[in-house]
Each structure stands twice: as structure tokens, then as C-alpha cells.
Design a protein around this motif. Sequence first.
Motif, PDB file in Angstrom:
ATOM      1  N   GLY A 211      33.506   1.984 -33.927  1.00  0.00           N
ATOM      2  CA  GLY A 211      34.133   0.744 -33.317  1.00  0.00           C
ATOM      3  C   GLY A 211      35.253   0.505 -34.253  1.00  0.00           C
ATOM      4  N   ASN A 212      34.829   0.480 -35.580  1.00  0.00           N
ATOM      5  CA  ASN A 212      35.727   0.147 -36.674  1.00  0.00           C
ATOM      6  C   ASN A 212      36.983   0.981 -36.461  1.00  0.00           C
ATOM      7  N   LEU A 213      36.966   2.304 -36.302  1.00  0.00           N
ATOM      8  CA  LEU A 213      38.303   3.490 -36.195  1.00  0.00           C
ATOM      9  C   LEU A 213      38.830   2.722 -34.945  1.00  0.00           C
ATOM     10  N   THR A 214      38.263   2.388 -33.933  1.00  0.00           N
ATOM     11  CA  THR A 214      38.907   1.688 -32.584  1.00  0.00           C
ATOM     12  C   THR A 214      39.703   0.545 -32.955  1.00  0.00           C
ATOM     13  N   ILE A 215      39.161  -0.345 -33.464  1.00  0.00           N
ATOM     14  CA  ILE A 215      39.936  -1.531 -33.907  1.00  0.00           C
ATOM     15  C   ILE A 215      41.039  -1.329 -34.761  1.00  0.00           C
ATOM     16  N   THR A 216      40.993  -0.637 -35.866  1.00  0.00           N
ATOM     17  CA  THR A 216      41.883   0.125 -36.729  1.00  0.00           C
ATOM     18  C   THR A 216      43.003   0.657 -36.002  1.00  0.00           C
ATOM     19  N   LEU A 217      42.527   1.340 -35.223  1.00  0.00           N
ATOM     20  CA  LEU A 217      43.503   2.284 -34.278  1.00  0.00           C
ATOM     21  C   LEU A 217      44.532   1.054 -33.530  1.00  0.00           C
ATOM     22  N   ILE A 218      43.960   0.362 -32.996  1.00  0.00           N
ATOM     23  CA  ILE A 218      44.789  -0.627 -32.089  1.00  0.00           C
ATOM     24  C   ILE A 218      45.688  -1.594 -33.186  1.00  0.00           C
ATOM     25  N   ASN A 219      45.005  -1.857 -34.054  1.00  0.00           N
ATOM     26  CA  ASN A 219      45.979  -2.889 -35.171  1.00  0.00           C
ATOM     27  C   ASN A 219      47.259  -1.584 -35.571  1.00  0.00           C
TER      28      ASN A 219
END
Length: 192
Positions: free
Chosen positions: A158-166
Motif C-alpha cells: 500500500g505504501n508502494l502504491t501511494i508513493t507510485l501515485i505521488n
Amino acid sequence: AVRMSLDPQIAGIIEALDAGFPAVHTMSGAQARTTIRSRFTATADPEQVGEVRDAHVHGPAGDIAVRIYRPASASGPVPTLVYAHGGGFVFCALDSHDGLCRAMTNLIPAVVVSVDYRLAPEHPYPAAHEDALKAWRFLRKQGIEARHIAVGGDSAGGNLTITLINRLRAAGEEQPACAWLASPWTDLTMSG
């Protein structure tokens, strides 16, 4: 800080789950992965999907393994989900989340691309984040429109997902259609 106690029934379940399991926080990353893999038992009868294929995406430090799941039945085109597994950035892999990916593939239905990102501590930050970004960009280069791609993950994923979007936003790149987050790591300071 607000302190809450666990419901006694839940506390008993957690105690039973923890019984006899070594404290992974006292181990090296390699030891934790070995311990967890030794306890993993693949289901004898996995959920059937239309196709499961292992592939590789060329990444910043070599090939990144991905597992691509296609739904058993779908009428017409389906969206794609780039999925990053949980595991504290240290353990878990494609096999540990195979059952979840199969279920999502059929339930959504969608093509699920599970990313076997590099794990810490051997591969420190931002290695895993670079791998997630590379998997996204690979799909875009295949001609899949951003509006047809979702991103998601659980816990560290989930952290990777948020970071990817940012990172996509900061680079001025198109954003995914949506994000699916399950218990994402959003405050690594643990101060909340």
C-alpha cells in the motif's frame, strides 16, 4: 497517545497465531524470509483463473519478476491492476500472495500484474519504489492507457502504491484510474 486494549477473543486468536513462531523482528531479512517460506504451504487446489504467466520487466537493477493473472471469464476488455504485496518491505513474494491475486483477478475481473519488487535490507529504499514505478511504466509502454490501469497493494505494498501515485504526479505523468489500498503503511513514524 490513545491506548486501546484488544478484545479478549481476538487477543486469544493473536496469541495462538504467535505461539511457537520466532520473533521475526530479531532476525536478519534473509532469516525472516527463510522462516516465513518454510511455513508457507501452497494450496493444493488454487482458484482457477484464465491464465497465470510469469514474466520479467527490465528494471533499474536488472529484471523484475512479475506474475500476470488473467480472469477465467470476462466479456470484453478488462482493466489491469498493478499489485504490490505486503511484508514489511522485507519478506513475502509472488507465491505468498498468489491466492489473493487469483481471487482479485476473477472477482474484479481484471488482469492482475503482481510485482516481485526488491526486498530490504539487501535492497534499501528506494529500490522497491523504483521497481513499482518501472512495472507501471512497462504497462504504459505496452499501450495500456492509464485510465485502464489501477494500482494497489497491502501493507508495505500500500505504501508502494501511494508513493507510485505521488511520483507519477511529481513527474507530470498520467495517473492510474484508481488505487486499492489494504492496511497501507502511511505513517512510518508510528506517531499517530
